[in-house]
Design a protein around this motif. Structure first.
Motif, PDB file in Angstrom:
ATOM      1  N   ASP A 158       0.813  -1.213   0.000  1.00  0.00           N
ATOM      2  CA  ASP A 158       0.000   0.000   0.000  1.00  0.00           C
ATOM      3  C   ASP A 158       0.848   1.265   0.000  1.00  0.00           C
ATOM      4  O   ASP A 158       0.412   2.311  -0.479  1.00  0.00           O
ATOM      5  CB  ASP A 158      -0.938   0.004   1.216  1.00  0.00           C
ATOM      6  CG  ASP A 158      -2.024  -1.054   1.101  1.00  0.00           C
ATOM      7  OD1 ASP A 158      -2.350  -1.445  -0.031  1.00  0.00           O
ATOM      8  OD2 ASP A 158      -2.523  -1.492   2.153  1.00  0.00           O
ATOM      9  N   ARG A 159       2.050   1.189   0.558  1.00  0.00           N
ATOM     10  CA  ARG A 159       2.944   2.335   0.619  1.00  0.00           C
ATOM     11  C   ARG A 159       4.294   1.971   0.021  1.00  0.00           C
ATOM     12  O   ARG A 159       4.763   0.833   0.130  1.00  0.00           O
ATOM     13  CB  ARG A 159       3.146   2.792   2.076  1.00  0.00           C
ATOM     14  CG  ARG A 159       1.892   3.263   2.785  1.00  0.00           C
ATOM     15  CD  ARG A 159       1.400   4.599   2.267  1.00  0.00           C
ATOM     16  NE  ARG A 159       2.359   5.669   2.518  1.00  0.00           N
ATOM     17  CZ  ARG A 159       2.393   6.393   3.634  1.00  0.00           C
ATOM     18  NH1 ARG A 159       1.525   6.156   4.614  1.00  0.00           N
ATOM     19  NH2 ARG A 159       3.276   7.369   3.771  1.00  0.00           N
ATOM     20  N   THR A 160       4.933   2.948  -0.620  1.00  0.00           N
ATOM     21  CA  THR A 160       6.290   2.751  -1.154  1.00  0.00           C
ATOM     22  C   THR A 160       7.290   2.754   0.004  1.00  0.00           C
ATOM     23  O   THR A 160       7.201   3.579   0.915  1.00  0.00           O
ATOM     24  CB  THR A 160       6.632   3.862  -2.158  1.00  0.00           C
ATOM     25  OG1 THR A 160       5.758   3.730  -3.288  1.00  0.00           O
ATOM     26  CG2 THR A 160       8.079   3.778  -2.616  1.00  0.00           C
ATOM     27  N   SER A 187       4.292   1.221  -4.201  1.00  0.00           N
ATOM     28  CA  SER A 187       2.857   1.188  -3.931  1.00  0.00           C
ATOM     29  C   SER A 187       2.078   0.827  -5.195  1.00  0.00           C
ATOM     30  O   SER A 187       2.527   1.069  -6.322  1.00  0.00           O
ATOM     31  CB  SER A 187       2.385   2.539  -3.401  1.00  0.00           C
ATOM     32  OG  SER A 187       2.378   3.506  -4.437  1.00  0.00           O
ATOM     33  N   HIS A 188       0.892   0.261  -4.974  1.00  0.00           N
ATOM     34  CA  HIS A 188      -0.002  -0.029  -6.096  1.00  0.00           C
ATOM     35  C   HIS A 188      -0.272   1.237  -6.899  1.00  0.00           C
ATOM     36  O   HIS A 188      -0.240   1.222  -8.139  1.00  0.00           O
ATOM     37  CB  HIS A 188      -1.339  -0.587  -5.589  1.00  0.00           C
ATOM     38  CG  HIS A 188      -1.249  -1.868  -4.835  1.00  0.00           C
ATOM     39  ND1 HIS A 188      -0.961  -1.919  -3.490  1.00  0.00           N
ATOM     40  CD2 HIS A 188      -1.425  -3.151  -5.241  1.00  0.00           C
ATOM     41  CE1 HIS A 188      -0.970  -3.174  -3.090  1.00  0.00           C
ATOM     42  NE2 HIS A 188      -1.250  -3.946  -4.134  1.00  0.00           N
TER      43      HIS A 188
END
Length: 254
Positions: A158-160, A187-188
């Motif tokens: 969800d997060r880089t 992240s996506h």
């Protein structure tokens, strides 16, 4: 590497300095080691897209071990592997020399040759993007050489989260490590945005599937011999001290 000398430009290219950091790629190519869990899933992802006569490109092919699995789809599959580490390509050419439809070349994902443009029906890149300093140009190049389908396996959450695994505690005068490998998670949303800016595409994220027992068996054999060998615990894959959130990205060009 010598401490005090700035080598940030190529410090992350550990495979070019010592191809044995991925010793298991040679053993997988020869069959001495079982195929990776991701090879099994790659075959499942490629099979419904494939028709006889299609050309397949493996970017970051290492010693060509994915080719073994792809032959289950079609023993005569047209496969081309490209990797920036000459030692891997030299080995693959020798080992697969009797396979006329398997070819290999030295090449960099940051500068794939124009001769490959739109030549391949299916392009895949497994376990490479996380080790690169950036992914915008690599993703653009993967799509440039693909006619239709592109399959990527890398770390996505969800997060880089950008990180580096140091092989030695050696730093330059600016405090930057000089001997390391990237282990970046993207992240996506970032992957969607990058791909969307390159070309009109359909993007699908697919969960990674694996047999924990098979992964842990290999960890028991190699965990003390090689850095950050993956182990499985409570449904997670862990390399060193980091959870590896593997995902597949299936990209279909419009």
């Amino acid at each position: 590497m010598v401490a005090g000398r700035s080598t940030q430009g190529d410090a992350w290219r550990v495979w070019n300095r010592d191809a044995s950091v991925e010793q298991r790629t040679f053993q997988r190519a020869t069959g001495e080691l079982p195929e990776m869990e991701c090879t099994k899933q790659l075959v499942r992802l490629v099979a419904p897209l494939y028709s006889p006569g299609m050309a397949i490109l493996d970017v970051g092919c290492a010693a060509g071990h994915y080719y073994n699995g792809l032959q289950r789809i079609d023993p005569g599959i047209r496969y081309h592997g490209i990797d920036a580490t000459a030692a891997y390509i030299d080995f693959a050419r020798r080992h697969f020399k009797d396979h006329a439809r398997a070819t290999f070349e030295v090449g960099d994902i940051f500068a794939l040759p124009a001769t490959l443009d739109a030549r391949f029906d299916i392009v895949f890149c497994c376990n490479l993007l996380l080790h690169l300093p950036s992914v915008q140009v690599p993703l653009a190049n993967l799509l440039r050489v693909s006619r239709k389908h592109c399959i990527v396996r890398t770390l996505i959450a969800d997060r880089t989260h950008l990180s580096r695994l140091l092989y030695t505690d050696s730093f330059d005068e600016n405090g930057e490590p000089t001997d390391f490998v990237y282990q970046n998670t993207y992240s996506h949303d970032l992957i969607r945005r990058i791909v969307g800016d390159i070309a009109p595409c359909e993007i699908e994220f697919i969960d990674d599937e694996f047999d924990a027992a098979a992964i842990n068996d290999e960890h028991r054999r190699y965990g003390g011999l090689q850095s950050a060998v993956t182990r499985a615990q409570s449904g997670l894959q862990i390399a060193g001290s980091k959870v590896f959130d593997w995902k597949w990205v299936r990209i279909t060009k419009s």
